[in-house]
Design a protein around this motif. Structure first.
Motif, PDB file in Angstrom:
ATOM      1  N   HIS A 194       0.828  -1.219   0.000  1.00  0.00           N
ATOM      2  CA  HIS A 194       0.000   0.000   0.000  1.00  0.00           C
ATOM      3  C   HIS A 194       0.855   1.260   0.000  1.00  0.00           C
ATOM      4  O   HIS A 194       0.442   2.291  -0.547  1.00  0.00           O
ATOM      5  N   MET A 195       2.053   1.195   0.582  1.00  0.00           N
ATOM      6  CA  MET A 195       2.951   2.348   0.570  1.00  0.00           C
ATOM      7  C   MET A 195       3.650   2.471  -0.780  1.00  0.00           C
ATOM      8  O   MET A 195       3.837   3.574  -1.294  1.00  0.00           O
ATOM      9  N   LEU A 196       4.028   1.339  -1.355  1.00  0.00           N
ATOM     10  CA  LEU A 196       4.706   1.360  -2.651  1.00  0.00           C
ATOM     11  C   LEU A 196       3.794   1.874  -3.758  1.00  0.00           C
ATOM     12  O   LEU A 196       4.247   2.568  -4.675  1.00  0.00           O
ATOM     13  N   MET A 197       2.498   1.539  -3.660  1.00  0.00           N
ATOM     14  CA  MET A 197       1.543   1.919  -4.703  1.00  0.00           C
ATOM     15  C   MET A 197       0.659   3.088  -4.293  1.00  0.00           C
ATOM     16  O   MET A 197      -0.233   3.485  -5.064  1.00  0.00           O
ATOM     17  N   SER A 198       0.890   3.643  -3.096  1.00  0.00           N
ATOM     18  CA  SER A 198       0.096   4.771  -2.578  1.00  0.00           C
ATOM     19  C   SER A 198      -1.394   4.448  -2.593  1.00  0.00           C
ATOM     20  O   SER A 198      -2.233   5.239  -3.050  1.00  0.00           O
ATOM     21  N   LYS A 199      -1.721   3.274  -2.071  1.00  0.00           N
ATOM     22  CA  LYS A 199      -3.113   2.840  -2.006  1.00  0.00           C
ATOM     23  C   LYS A 199      -3.550   2.682  -0.561  1.00  0.00           C
ATOM     24  O   LYS A 199      -2.733   2.696   0.361  1.00  0.00           O
ATOM     25  N   GLU A 200      -4.844   2.500  -0.374  1.00  0.00           N
ATOM     26  CA  GLU A 200      -5.383   2.285   0.969  1.00  0.00           C
ATOM     27  C   GLU A 200      -5.088   0.858   1.413  1.00  0.00           C
ATOM     28  O   GLU A 200      -5.136  -0.076   0.607  1.00  0.00           O
ATOM     29  N   ILE A 201      -4.788   0.697   2.705  1.00  0.00           N
ATOM     30  CA  ILE A 201      -4.483  -0.626   3.237  1.00  0.00           C
ATOM     31  C   ILE A 201      -5.718  -1.519   3.170  1.00  0.00           C
ATOM     32  O   ILE A 201      -6.840  -1.052   3.338  1.00  0.00           O
ATOM     33  N   GLN A 202      -5.502  -2.826   2.908  1.00  0.00           N
ATOM     34  CA  GLN A 202      -6.605  -3.780   2.794  1.00  0.00           C
ATOM     35  C   GLN A 202      -6.379  -4.955   3.737  1.00  0.00           C
ATOM     36  O   GLN A 202      -5.249  -5.407   3.933  1.00  0.00           O
ATOM     37  N   LYS A 203      -7.470  -5.464   4.300  1.00  0.00           N
ATOM     38  CA  LYS A 203      -7.373  -6.620   5.193  1.00  0.00           C
ATOM     39  C   LYS A 203      -6.846  -7.845   4.451  1.00  0.00           C
ATOM     40  O   LYS A 203      -6.070  -8.637   5.022  1.00  0.00           O
ATOM     41  N   VAL A 204      -7.271  -8.019   3.201  1.00  0.00           N
ATOM     42  CA  VAL A 204      -6.819  -9.173   2.425  1.00  0.00           C
ATOM     43  C   VAL A 204      -5.313  -9.125   2.223  1.00  0.00           C
ATOM     44  O   VAL A 204      -4.611 -10.141   2.341  1.00  0.00           O
ATOM     45  N   GLN A 205      -4.800  -7.950   1.938  1.00  0.00           N
ATOM     46  CA  GLN A 205      -3.354  -7.757   1.746  1.00  0.00           C
ATOM     47  C   GLN A 205      -2.590  -8.185   2.987  1.00  0.00           C
ATOM     48  O   GLN A 205      -1.604  -8.938   2.905  1.00  0.00           O
ATOM     49  N   LEU A 206      -3.029  -7.721   4.154  1.00  0.00           N
ATOM     50  CA  LEU A 206      -2.335  -8.046   5.399  1.00  0.00           C
ATOM     51  C   LEU A 206      -2.507  -9.513   5.771  1.00  0.00           C
ATOM     52  O   LEU A 206      -1.591 -10.119   6.336  1.00  0.00           O
ATOM     53  N   SER A 207      -3.663 -10.088   5.457  1.00  0.00           N
ATOM     54  CA  SER A 207      -3.881 -11.512   5.743  1.00  0.00           C
ATOM     55  C   SER A 207      -2.919 -12.374   4.934  1.00  0.00           C
ATOM     56  O   SER A 207      -2.317 -13.324   5.455  1.00  0.00           O
ATOM     57  N   ILE A 208      -2.769 -12.038   3.647  1.00  0.00           N
ATOM     58  CA  ILE A 208      -1.839 -12.781   2.793  1.00  0.00           C
ATOM     59  C   ILE A 208      -0.415 -12.601   3.290  1.00  0.00           C
ATOM     60  O   ILE A 208       0.370 -13.559   3.359  1.00  0.00           O
ATOM     61  N   ALA A 209      -0.068 -11.360   3.643  1.00  0.00           N
ATOM     62  CA  ALA A 209       1.284 -11.092   4.150  1.00  0.00           C
ATOM     63  C   ALA A 209       1.567 -11.900   5.409  1.00  0.00           C
ATOM     64  O   ALA A 209       2.665 -12.447   5.574  1.00  0.00           O
ATOM     65  N   LEU A 210       0.577 -12.007   6.295  1.00  0.00           N
ATOM     66  CA  LEU A 210       0.769 -12.754   7.540  1.00  0.00           C
ATOM     67  C   LEU A 210       0.954 -14.242   7.267  1.00  0.00           C
ATOM     68  O   LEU A 210       1.826 -14.889   7.861  1.00  0.00           O
ATOM     69  N   VAL A 211       0.151 -14.795   6.364  1.00  0.00           N
ATOM     70  CA  VAL A 211       0.279 -16.219   6.018  1.00  0.00           C
ATOM     71  C   VAL A 211       1.658 -16.504   5.431  1.00  0.00           C
ATOM     72  O   VAL A 211       2.328 -17.483   5.810  1.00  0.00           O
ATOM     73  N   VAL A 212       2.105 -15.648   4.524  1.00  0.00           N
ATOM     74  CA  VAL A 212       3.420 -15.830   3.894  1.00  0.00           C
ATOM     75  C   VAL A 212       4.530 -15.659   4.928  1.00  0.00           C
ATOM     76  O   VAL A 212       5.513 -16.413   4.940  1.00  0.00           O
ATOM     77  N   MET A 213       4.358 -14.687   5.836  1.00  0.00           N
ATOM     78  CA  MET A 213       5.383 -14.459   6.865  1.00  0.00           C
ATOM     79  C   MET A 213       5.468 -15.637   7.822  1.00  0.00           C
ATOM     80  O   MET A 213       6.564 -16.039   8.242  1.00  0.00           O
ATOM     81  N   LEU A 214       4.326 -16.205   8.198  1.00  0.00           N
ATOM     82  CA  LEU A 214       4.331 -17.377   9.068  1.00  0.00           C
ATOM     83  C   LEU A 214       5.005 -18.559   8.376  1.00  0.00           C
ATOM     84  O   LEU A 214       5.745 -19.325   9.009  1.00  0.00           O
ATOM     85  N   ALA A 215       4.749 -18.704   7.076  1.00  0.00           N
ATOM     86  CA  ALA A 215       5.413 -19.768   6.323  1.00  0.00           C
ATOM     87  C   ALA A 215       6.922 -19.545   6.297  1.00  0.00           C
ATOM     88  O   ALA A 215       7.711 -20.487   6.463  1.00  0.00           O
ATOM     89  N   ALA A 216       7.334 -18.287   6.114  1.00  0.00           N
ATOM     90  CA  ALA A 216       8.762 -17.961   6.072  1.00  0.00           C
ATOM     91  C   ALA A 216       9.441 -18.274   7.403  1.00  0.00           C
ATOM     92  O   ALA A 216      10.501 -18.923   7.441  1.00  0.00           O
ATOM     93  N   THR A 217       8.838 -17.829   8.503  1.00  0.00           N
ATOM     94  CA  THR A 217       9.457 -18.058   9.807  1.00  0.00           C
ATOM     95  C   THR A 217       9.436 -19.539  10.181  1.00  0.00           C
ATOM     96  O   THR A 217      10.340 -20.018  10.870  1.00  0.00           O
ATOM     97  N   THR A 218       8.418 -20.265   9.717  1.00  0.00           N
ATOM     98  CA  THR A 218       8.365 -21.701   9.988  1.00  0.00           C
ATOM     99  C   THR A 218       9.482 -22.430   9.255  1.00  0.00           C
ATOM    100  O   THR A 218      10.152 -23.306   9.815  1.00  0.00           O
ATOM    101  N   PHE A 219       9.708 -22.062   7.994  1.00  0.00           N
ATOM    102  CA  PHE A 219      10.824 -22.647   7.239  1.00  0.00           C
ATOM    103  C   PHE A 219      12.154 -22.304   7.909  1.00  0.00           C
ATOM    104  O   PHE A 219      13.018 -23.166   8.082  1.00  0.00           O
ATOM    105  N   ASN A 220      12.311 -21.034   8.301  1.00  0.00           N
ATOM    106  CA  ASN A 220      13.566 -20.608   8.915  1.00  0.00           C
ATOM    107  C   ASN A 220      13.775 -21.243  10.288  1.00  0.00           C
ATOM    108  O   ASN A 220      14.910 -21.447  10.715  1.00  0.00           O
ATOM    109  N   GLN A 221      12.678 -21.561  10.975  1.00  0.00           N
ATOM    110  CA  GLN A 221      12.758 -22.162  12.291  1.00  0.00           C
ATOM    111  C   GLN A 221      13.491 -23.506  12.247  1.00  0.00           C
ATOM    112  O   GLN A 221      14.188 -23.866  13.194  1.00  0.00           O
TER     113      GLN A 221
END
Length: 226
Positions: A194-221
């Motif tokens: 949303h900052m890169l594209m100067s758009k309004e924040i969306q719940k779907v965007q953050l939900s996807i980011a959280l799922v991907v981040m959890l996957a990343a930290t799980t792999f790194n764990q």
């Protein structure tokens, strides 16, 4: 894999609790926003309940948050509720994460857990605040920027841990490590979209980011238990 996923929940929940507590105390929020923040607290309690499958001590945090939720209004309210209970919940969560850090096999592994408090905690809190429809616009920039800094620190912790592995262990960890770093970078880009594209924040965007981040930290764990 499930245990590795649950292991990253505790730092995430601690970070989110600290941010939400700060907002409830210091945030310039209207009664409606306060009530909506109160309404999302059960989500944190339920996730702590999942963490309790690893260590029963997490149930103490569940009870504290549940009691606080039972004492506050979820409609328009200026009442902060019994904040001492929220402080207690934060203290118990901090003690739990502190024990997890002390149990780690290396300094890099302990640093990784501490960074998760900032990285996952900020992202999860950002999602919860967006769901609660808060008007704290500054957090839409502050939290993603803090996430970028935390991602850099996590990368350093991963590289520090990898540098201490033997050749055979490093070869077996290379593929999960690369996948984890790629997912980490992807999650940060989605989070900051949303900052890169100067758009309004969306719940779907953050939900996807959280799922991907959890996957990343799980792999790194997996790297820190070799």
């Amino acid at each position: 894999m499930v245990q590795q996923l649950l292991a990253v929940f505790a730092p995430m929940l601690l970070g989110a609790q600290l941010i939400l507590t700060l907002i409830l105390i210091k945030g310039d929020i209207c009664p409606g926003q306060r009530g909506r923040i109160h309404k999302i607290l059960p989500a944190i309690a339920i996730l702590w309940l999942a963490v309790a499958s690893l260590k029963i001590q997490a149930m103490m945090v569940v009870f504290a948050i549940a009691y606080f939720y039972s004492q506050v209004q979820t409609k328009k309210t200026r009442d902060q509720g019994p904040m001492w209970v929220m402080y207690l919940a934060n203290g118990l969560a901090l003690a739990y994460v502190g024990i997890v850090v002390a149990e780690q096999q290396s300094i890099a592994a302990g640093l990784n857990v501490l960074v998760q408090v900032l990285l996952l905690g900020a992202l999860f809190a950002h999602l919860l605040l967006t769901i609660a429809r808060t008007r704290l616009q500054a957090f839409h920039r502050i939290l993603p920027v803090s996430g970028v800094v935390a991602a850099m620190l996590m990368s350093l912790a991963i590289l520090l841990e990898a540098s201490g592995l033997g050749d055979e262990a490093l070869v077996s960890a290379t593929q999960p490590l690369l996948i984890g770093l790629a997912l980490l970078l992807s999650a940060i880009v989605i989070w900051c979209w949303h900052m890169l594209m100067s758009k309004e924040i969306q719940k779907v965007q953050l939900s996807i980011a959280l799922v991907v981040m959890l996957a990343a930290t799980t792999f790194n764990q997996g790297l820190f238990v070799l």
